[in-house]
Design a protein around this motif. Structure first.
Motif, short mmCIF file in Angstrom:
data_model
loop_
_atom_site.label_atom_id
_atom_site.label_comp_id
_atom_site.label_asym_id
_atom_site.label_seq_id
_atom_site.Cartn_x
_atom_site.Cartn_y
_atom_site.Cartn_z
N GLY A 85 0.82 -1.21 0.00
CA GLY A 85 0.00 0.00 0.00
C GLY A 85 0.85 1.26 0.00
N MET A 86 0.18 2.40 0.06
CA MET A 86 0.88 3.67 0.06
C MET A 86 0.47 4.51 1.25
SD MET A 86 2.78 3.51 -2.66
CE MET A 86 3.30 5.22 -2.91
N LEU A 87 1.39 5.25 1.79
CA LEU A 87 1.11 6.21 2.85
C LEU A 87 1.18 7.60 2.25
CD1 LEU A 87 3.39 4.65 5.63
CD2 LEU A 87 0.91 4.44 5.42
N HIS A 88 0.23 8.47 2.59
CA HIS A 88 0.14 9.80 2.00
C HIS A 88 0.37 10.88 3.06
CE1 HIS A 88 -1.52 8.19 -1.79
NE2 HIS A 88 -2.10 7.30 -0.99
N TYR A 89 0.98 12.00 2.62
CA TYR A 89 1.33 13.07 3.55
C TYR A 89 1.05 14.42 2.91
CZ TYR A 89 3.77 9.24 5.79
OH TYR A 89 4.07 8.04 6.37
N LYS A 90 0.68 15.37 3.76
CA LYS A 90 0.37 16.72 3.27
C LYS A 90 1.62 17.53 2.96
CE LYS A 90 -4.15 17.04 5.51
NZ LYS A 90 -4.86 16.87 4.23
#
Length: 211
Positions: A57-62
């Motif tokens: 999966g992927m982790l997303h960040y602002k």
């Protein structure tokens, strides 16, 4: 990187790997490694920065700071880059310097205010002691380190770091003001006084020994 690295450091450098991709290079257990991260400009509500979670999966960040901060926690190591730009606001006046300016001298003058703030030596948790490395403040021009101090005197403080501990106080800055600023920033100097017409005035600054 070896110039600044000490046991336990995690030095982060980001470099482009084509449109929308970049590499985060770090030191772990003495070895240089890299991991790919991604950037998109499609204004995703999850955030424009992403990296694999290692499970498909992927982790997303602002923002990039949050992404790097998570990597710091995963690796359980400190992260710092001596070329990191640091942003100050000194009573509203902006300053921009490299973190290395304070890191180089913090080992010898660890008791100065900025030396302590950027101290790269690991603490008991293997993270740098300096609070800058554990904070989001000062990493962007929009979120600078704010200090309610005299901006002209701050230039003198920065030059003390730049010129290997040599103190240059221009004639347009009062020595009394400079004494106050050096006390605040914990520079290793004490003022010398001379009485003139019954008034004690500062004539010079004498360097004190540091441990």
């Amino acid at each position: 990187m070896k110039q600044y690295g000490v046991d336990g450091d995690f030095v982060v450098r980001c470099s482009s790997r084509g449109e929308g991709r970049f590499a985060i290079t770090f030191i772990r257990n003495g070895n240089i490694k890299s991991v790919l991260a991604y950037y998109t400009s499609d204004h995703s509500p999850q955030g424009p920065f992403s990296i694999t979670d290692g499970k498909g999966g992927m982790l997303h960040y602002k923002n990039l700071a949050l992404l790097v901060s998570d990597w710091r926690k995963v690796l359980k190591q400190a992260f710092m880059d001596p070329e990191t730009l640091v942003y100050f606001s000194i009573s509203g006046k902006p300053f921009e310097v490299q973190a290395s300016l304070f890191m180089q001298r913090s080992r010898k003058y660890a008791r100065t205010l900025l030396g302590e703030m950027f101290d790269p030596r690991p603490d008991e948790t293997k993270f740098p002691r300096g609070k800058f490395w554990k904070s989001d403040t000062g990493h962007t021009s929009e979120n600078p380190i704010f200090l309610d101090r005299d901006s002209s005197a701050f230039n003198v403080i920065l030059n003390w770091y730049r010129y290997d501990g040599k103190l240059y106080v221009p004639g347009n800055i009062s020595k009394e003001l400079m004494a106050e600023e050096m006390t605040f920033f914990k520079l290793p100097f004490r003022p010398e006084y001379k009485e003139v017409s019954g008034v004690q005035s500062i004539t010079n600054f004498v360097e004190t020994k540091t441990k």
